[in-house]
Design a protein around this motif. Structure first.
Motif, PDB file in Angstrom:
ATOM      1  N   ALA A  67     -23.040  27.161   9.748  1.00  0.00           N
ATOM      2  CA  ALA A  67     -23.024  26.000  10.639  1.00  0.00           C
ATOM      3  C   ALA A  67     -21.981  24.979  10.190  1.00  0.00           C
ATOM      4  N   SER A  68     -21.934  24.711   8.895  1.00  0.00           N
ATOM      5  CA  SER A  68     -20.993  23.701   8.395  1.00  0.00           C
ATOM      6  C   SER A  68     -19.575  24.241   8.278  1.00  0.00           C
ATOM      7  N   GLY A  69     -19.455  25.575   8.256  1.00  0.00           N
ATOM      8  CA  GLY A  69     -18.126  26.161   8.126  1.00  0.00           C
ATOM      9  C   GLY A  69     -17.318  26.099   9.408  1.00  0.00           C
ATOM     10  N   ILE A  70     -17.998  26.293  10.543  1.00  0.00           N
ATOM     11  CA  ILE A  70     -17.284  26.256  11.833  1.00  0.00           C
ATOM     12  C   ILE A  70     -16.632  24.894  12.035  1.00  0.00           C
ATOM     13  N   VAL A  71     -17.304  23.864  11.578  1.00  0.00           N
ATOM     14  CA  VAL A  71     -16.770  22.507  11.682  1.00  0.00           C
ATOM     15  C   VAL A  71     -15.392  22.433  11.033  1.00  0.00           C
ATOM     16  N   LEU A  72     -15.253  23.075   9.877  1.00  0.00           N
ATOM     17  CA  LEU A  72     -13.992  23.011   9.150  1.00  0.00           C
ATOM     18  C   LEU A  72     -12.885  23.751   9.894  1.00  0.00           C
ATOM     19  N   GLU A  73     -13.230  24.916  10.439  1.00  0.00           N
ATOM     20  CA  GLU A  73     -12.204  25.700  11.114  1.00  0.00           C
ATOM     21  C   GLU A  73     -11.550  24.917  12.237  1.00  0.00           C
ATOM     22  N   PHE A  74     -12.386  24.182  12.981  1.00  0.00           N
ATOM     23  CA  PHE A  74     -11.822  23.431  14.104  1.00  0.00           C
ATOM     24  C   PHE A  74     -11.271  22.069  13.695  1.00  0.00           C
ATOM     25  N   GLN A  75     -11.664  21.597  12.521  1.00  0.00           N
ATOM     26  CA  GLN A  75     -11.207  20.281  12.098  1.00  0.00           C
ATOM     27  C   GLN A  75      -9.714  20.254  11.781  1.00  0.00           C
ATOM     28  N   PHE A  76      -9.138  21.399  11.445  1.00  0.00           N
ATOM     29  CA  PHE A  76      -7.685  21.408  11.233  1.00  0.00           C
ATOM     30  C   PHE A  76      -6.996  21.020  12.527  1.00  0.00           C
ATOM     31  N   GLY A  77      -7.580  21.480  13.645  1.00  0.00           N
ATOM     32  CA  GLY A  77      -6.982  21.148  14.933  1.00  0.00           C
ATOM     33  C   GLY A  77      -7.322  19.752  15.399  1.00  0.00           C
ATOM     34  N   THR A  78      -8.592  19.357  15.213  1.00  0.00           N
ATOM     35  CA  THR A  78      -8.993  18.053  15.754  1.00  0.00           C
ATOM     36  C   THR A  78      -8.304  16.904  15.031  1.00  0.00           C
ATOM     37  N   ASN A  79      -8.335  16.919  13.703  1.00  0.00           N
ATOM     38  CA  ASN A  79      -7.830  15.759  12.975  1.00  0.00           C
ATOM     39  C   ASN A  79      -6.474  15.954  12.295  1.00  0.00           C
TER      40      ASN A  79
ATOM     41  N   GLY B  66     -10.957  31.380  17.851  1.00  0.00           N
ATOM     42  CA  GLY B  66     -10.334  30.114  17.479  1.00  0.00           C
ATOM     43  C   GLY B  66      -9.262  30.307  16.433  1.00  0.00           C
ATOM     44  N   GLY B  67      -9.547  31.159  15.450  1.00  0.00           N
ATOM     45  CA  GLY B  67      -8.573  31.452  14.411  1.00  0.00           C
ATOM     46  C   GLY B  67      -7.339  32.137  14.974  1.00  0.00           C
ATOM     47  N   ALA B  68      -7.563  33.069  15.902  1.00  0.00           N
ATOM     48  CA  ALA B  68      -6.440  33.771  16.529  1.00  0.00           C
ATOM     49  C   ALA B  68      -5.599  32.807  17.347  1.00  0.00           C
ATOM     50  N   LEU B  69      -6.273  31.891  18.031  1.00  0.00           N
ATOM     51  CA  LEU B  69      -5.564  30.881  18.809  1.00  0.00           C
ATOM     52  C   LEU B  69      -4.703  30.031  17.880  1.00  0.00           C
ATOM     53  N   PHE B  70      -5.272  29.639  16.753  1.00  0.00           N
ATOM     54  CA  PHE B  70      -4.572  28.842  15.754  1.00  0.00           C
ATOM     55  C   PHE B  70      -3.328  29.582  15.279  1.00  0.00           C
ATOM     56  N   ALA B  71      -3.491  30.865  14.960  1.00  0.00           N
ATOM     57  CA  ALA B  71      -2.374  31.620  14.395  1.00  0.00           C
ATOM     58  C   ALA B  71      -1.324  31.972  15.438  1.00  0.00           C
ATOM     59  N   ALA B  72      -1.779  32.409  16.612  1.00  0.00           N
ATOM     60  CA  ALA B  72      -0.826  32.899  17.611  1.00  0.00           C
ATOM     61  C   ALA B  72      -0.240  31.789  18.483  1.00  0.00           C
ATOM     62  N   PHE B  73      -1.040  30.775  18.770  1.00  0.00           N
ATOM     63  CA  PHE B  73      -0.574  29.673  19.618  1.00  0.00           C
ATOM     64  C   PHE B  73      -0.945  28.332  18.989  1.00  0.00           C
ATOM     65  N   PRO B  74      -0.346  28.014  17.833  1.00  0.00           N
ATOM     66  CA  PRO B  74      -0.745  26.817  17.089  1.00  0.00           C
ATOM     67  C   PRO B  74      -0.677  25.532  17.914  1.00  0.00           C
ATOM     68  N   TYR B  77      -3.868  25.328  20.038  1.00  0.00           N
ATOM     69  CA  TYR B  77      -4.999  24.984  19.165  1.00  0.00           C
ATOM     70  C   TYR B  77      -4.961  23.504  18.816  1.00  0.00           C
ATOM     71  N   ALA B  78      -3.780  23.022  18.431  1.00  0.00           N
ATOM     72  CA  ALA B  78      -3.654  21.629  18.003  1.00  0.00           C
ATOM     73  C   ALA B  78      -3.856  20.666  19.177  1.00  0.00           C
ATOM     74  N   THR B  79      -3.228  20.959  20.310  1.00  0.00           N
ATOM     75  CA  THR B  79      -3.326  20.064  21.464  1.00  0.00           C
ATOM     76  C   THR B  79      -4.748  19.996  22.001  1.00  0.00           C
ATOM     77  N   VAL B  80      -5.374  21.158  22.169  1.00  0.00           N
ATOM     78  CA  VAL B  80      -6.720  21.176  22.751  1.00  0.00           C
ATOM     79  C   VAL B  80      -7.731  20.549  21.805  1.00  0.00           C
ATOM     80  N   ALA B  81      -7.698  20.917  20.529  1.00  0.00           N
ATOM     81  CA  ALA B  81      -8.690  20.394  19.581  1.00  0.00           C
ATOM     82  C   ALA B  81      -8.549  18.886  19.417  1.00  0.00           C
ATOM     83  N   SER B  82      -7.316  18.398  19.273  1.00  0.00           N
ATOM     84  CA  SER B  82      -7.155  16.953  19.070  1.00  0.00           C
ATOM     85  C   SER B  82      -7.250  16.190  20.383  1.00  0.00           C
ATOM     86  N   GLY B  83      -6.775  16.794  21.465  1.00  0.00           N
ATOM     87  CA  GLY B  83      -6.828  16.106  22.753  1.00  0.00           C
ATOM     88  C   GLY B  83      -8.240  15.991  23.278  1.00  0.00           C
ATOM     89  N   LEU B  84      -9.001  17.073  23.166  1.00  0.00           N
ATOM     90  CA  LEU B  84     -10.390  17.045  23.633  1.00  0.00           C
ATOM     91  C   LEU B  84     -11.315  16.732  22.455  1.00  0.00           C
TER      92      LEU B  84
END
Lengths: 449, 339
Positions: A67-79, B66-74, B77-84
């Protein structure tokens, strides 16, 4: 508060919380493999009971880890969207590999480990246990590869405003990944084995489940002994690597200012504005690194202030980790000594120390990671990208305050519940032979349909 | 193979991973959404234990996607995660609660405890499902992006009619899918309940799907343009429609596994329709800059390395997933409840 500080605090808190769990999974997983393997080999039912008990605890830990790990995976993108764009080619690959090779394996076979006792042969069940443990280890491999690339980047070039892979093997086997992986794995084995020893010691002090406790203690102690010694070996290799590849970080970890002087081996101390007050062995560091107490080592003054990490946190985290590691090794040697003499089971002092010893690896893990990650600052990728250039520009501080508040609340609640349920399971103890009650008994409030 | 070919392959692979996620975790989330309709501790435990062994492995498809999206289309991944940002945080909250609720739920006898965690599990499942639909919808409808690919919109415009429609359609779809899964896994009076829910969910889904199609014509033309221009492409949404229609047909005949297979096929065809419409876009930009497989992908060395990783790793995954599902095939029994 700036968005950058908030983002850093949020990542620090979420990764610190997460890190309570995977080391337990990896370490406890190893212990369970040994227990179940012993059962298969000896047919001694005590080992079956031990396996069953520890698998229940494993399941609880694993769930919160996921549960806490998924947060990290997406946090690279969010923040850290700028970071993600810049190094996604490399860092994203390692994360995707972690998913493909590790997460599927451990989460897939977890099904059989926890739920499949009565559905598969004992051999297949053991295979599943092994796969879960190997999966958790593979997970460590890939995330340490990714993190190590942030520390000692290799196998890449900068082109078109981003990092591009030139040699994938060099990315994976960058200068620090092997040393740091081994050090993290041995620390995970300590984390798991100390939990097993702590619970075993508790039962012995209470004179409950004594046969169970003695058998568990022996296995826990064996793993802990090996891991505690290996910790120092892998730790030394890691810091030698830092000296070679990240001199500013080494200087901060050691609180070493003057690059014309040899490195002292400090045991404890305090980093001041431009000097460090410490108790230690003069030249000891240079000796450990180069075999010569007189050799000079680069100091903080050799680096511009803006290229130095935050010093106090780095220094203290590092030294606290080593102090704890030393104490744990001491405790394990003491326990092993008493076990050999046949005096462990009644030694109140050692048993009590083993009970609280469960905190040792947990605190050392946190201290060590703090040293490693704060010591890497001001870089998010050492020498290549600065942390303050890596954040998500489109995320406003109020949004981070909201998510940070959310995580603090949720993780706080989860932590309390985790301790409560863990404590409850420990106090309940392993099930008796003829009442597999925890699993099978239906709730008292069951309404007959 | 050219760089462009790799970019197309990765568009498809990310689609496959997310489709795999929808097919697998779709029924977990559906079971969650249906949980509170079950009355009584035993029935709820049976439902939870029907997904108990497999939900975690199923969720990994999202993590790998999500990981594949990050690797293949960074950039995506960055726009959607930070934008939303806040929707993603809410999604993560849902995922956390879903995971811990099922684990904690039966560890205390107290009715309040168990009911509380059942509500958490169900609400989390519903929130996750709706948010996933909302996210996909916005990527198709279009969100404002500047020239550096950063999101420039706010929060509330993400909850527009099209997004909410797709969100609720996804919920209906997963409830239907979850119900069919439960029909296979349960027996007796619980199975009777589930069949009823399944019928209602199917009707719910069909209604939503019709509304969604209309909404797409209105607000997300990218999803309908290609089919309108080239009606032969309408085959894909037609397959989806037929697969859905086949579900009640199979259920009535008592051929539940075929019903489930049809539901899986429907999800695949729906995702395919979505992907077909989106291609080559990954995120439609409402201000002129869209993220496509050409401008938002990783460089070629990464795409090729990742393909190798996928080709080595995924066959193993498919094999052991099949083995593990086989181990857990058959009805859930109330004499062996772990959760």
């Amino acid at each position: 508060m700036s968005a950058e500080i908030l983002a850093r605090v949020q990542f620090a808190l979420t990764v610190a919380f997460h890190y309570i769990f995977p080391p337990l999974s990896i370490g406890l997983g190893l212990v369970i493999v040994i227990m179940e393997g012993t059962w298969l080999r000896t047919k001694n039912d005590q080992y079956r009971k031990m396996t069953h008990f520890w698998v229940k605890i494993f399941s609880l830990i694993f769930g919160i880890g996921v549960a806490s790990g998924i947060v990290l995976e997406f946090q690279f993108g969010t923040n850290w969207s700028a970071y993600s764009r810049y190094v996604g080619d490399i860092f994203g690959s390692a994360l995707a590999a972690e998913g493909v090779f590790a997460f599927f394996l451990e989460s897939g076979f977890l099904a059989v480990l926890v739920f499949g006792w009565d559905r598969v042969s004992p051999k297949f069940h053991f295979f599943s246990t092994l796969m879960v443990w190997i999966g958790s280890t593979f997970s460590a491999v890939w995330i340490i590869v990714a993190n190590s690339w942030m520390q000692t980047p290799a196998g890449f070039k900068i082109e078109g405003g981003r990092a591009v892979v030139t040699n994938f093997w060099q990315v994976v086997f960058n200068p620090s990944s092997v040393d740091r992986l081994l050090h993290t794995l041995t620390s995970a084995w300590m984390t798991g084995s100390f939990l097993v020893m702590s619970v075993s010691a508790y039962y012995l002090l209470k004179n409950r489940h004594t046969e169970f406790a003695k058998a568990s203690m022996k296995i826990g102690l064996a793993v802990a002994l090996f891991a505690s010694i290996a910790q120092f070996v892998t730790g030394h290799k890691s810091i030698a690597g830092v000296a070679e590849n990240q001199p500013a970080k080494l200087a901060a970890l050691e609180g070493h200012w003057d690059g014309t002087k040899p490195l002292d081996l400090s045991l404890l101390g305090w980093v001041g504005k431009d000097s460090t007050t410490a108790l230690g062995i003069p030249g000891g560091g240079s000796f450990l690194l180069y075999g010569n107490t007189g050799l000079a080592v680069q100091g903080l003054k050799d680096f511009k202030p803006e290229d130095r990490p935050p010093l106090q946190l780095t220094f203290q985290g590092y030294h606290i980790m080593i102090m704890l590691g030393t104490a744990m090794l001491g405790l394990v040697l003491l326990a092993a000594f008493h076990l050999k003499r046949g005096t462990l089971w009644n030694n109140q002092l050692v048993l009590k120390l083993l009970v609280i010893g469960v905190l040792g690896p947990q605190l050392a893990n946190q201290a060590g990671w703090m040293a490693a990650e704060v010591g890497r600052q001001p870089w998010i990728v050492y020498g290549i990208l600065r942390t303050n250039d890596a954040t998500s520009k489109s995320v406003a501080p109020w949004q981070i305050i909201t998510s940070l508040g959310l995580f603090i609340t949720i993780y706080g609640l989860l932590f309390v519940l985790f301790i409560y349920l863990l404590d409850k399971k420990i106090k309940t103890g392993p099930e008796d032979e003829n009442s597999e009650e925890g699993d099978l008994k239906l709730g008292k409030q069951e309404v007959l349909a | 193979m050219t760089f462009e070919t790799y970019q197309i392959i990765w568009f498809l692979l990310v689609g496959v991973l997310l489709t795999g996620y929808a097919i697998l975790d779709g029924f977990d989330l559906g079971v969650g959404a249906l949980l509170l309709f079950a009355k009584g501790d035993t029935k709820r435990r049976l439902m939870l234990n029907s997904i108990g062994p497999v939900w975690d492995g199923n969720e990994v498809w999202l993590v790998v996607g999500g990981g594949a999206l990050f690797a293949a289309f960074p950039d995506v991944y960055a726009t959607v995660a930070s934008g939303l940002y806040l929707p993603v945080m809410l999604l993560l909250t849902g995922l956390i609660f879903r995971a811990v609720a099922i684990e904690f739920r039966s560890k205390e006898e107290s009715r309040r405890w168990r009911n509380g965690w059942d509500i958490a599990f169900s609400v989390a499942s519903i929130v996750i499902t709706i948010l996933l639909g909302v996210a996909l919808a916005n990527m198709a409808k279009g969100i404002p992006l500047d020239k550096t690919y950063e999101y420039t919109g706010g929060f509330f415009n993400l909850l527009n009619p099209f997004a909410l429609t797709l969100g609720i359609t996804t919920l209906a779809l997963f409830m239907m899918h979850g119900a069919i899964y439960l029909v296979m896994k349960t027996e007796g009076s619980l199975q009777d309940d589930v069949k009823k829910w399944g019928k209602n969910a199917t009707i719910f889904f069909v209604v939503m799907y019709v509304l969604l199609s209309g909404a797409a014509f209105l607000w997300a033309p990218v999803l309908t343009e290609k089919v309108v221009a080239n009606p032969v492409l309408g085959l894909l949404p037609l397959v989806a429609f037929l697969a859905i229609a086949n579900v009640p047909r199979m259920m009535v005949k008592g051929k539940e596994p075929w019903g489930f297979f049809s539901s899986c096929l429907a999800i695949g065809a729906l995702m395919g329709t979505f992907g077909l419409g989106m291609f080559p876009n990954l995120v439609v930009g409402s201000d002129g800059t869209s993220l496509t497989i050409h401008n938002a992908s990783a460089t070629e060395p990464t795409l090729t390395t990742m393909l190798t990783i996928a080709m080595i790793g995924m066959p193993f995954v498919l094999v052991y997933f099949a083995v593990i599902y086989r181990v857990f095939s058959g009805k859930v029994k109330d004499t062996a409840l772990h959760y």
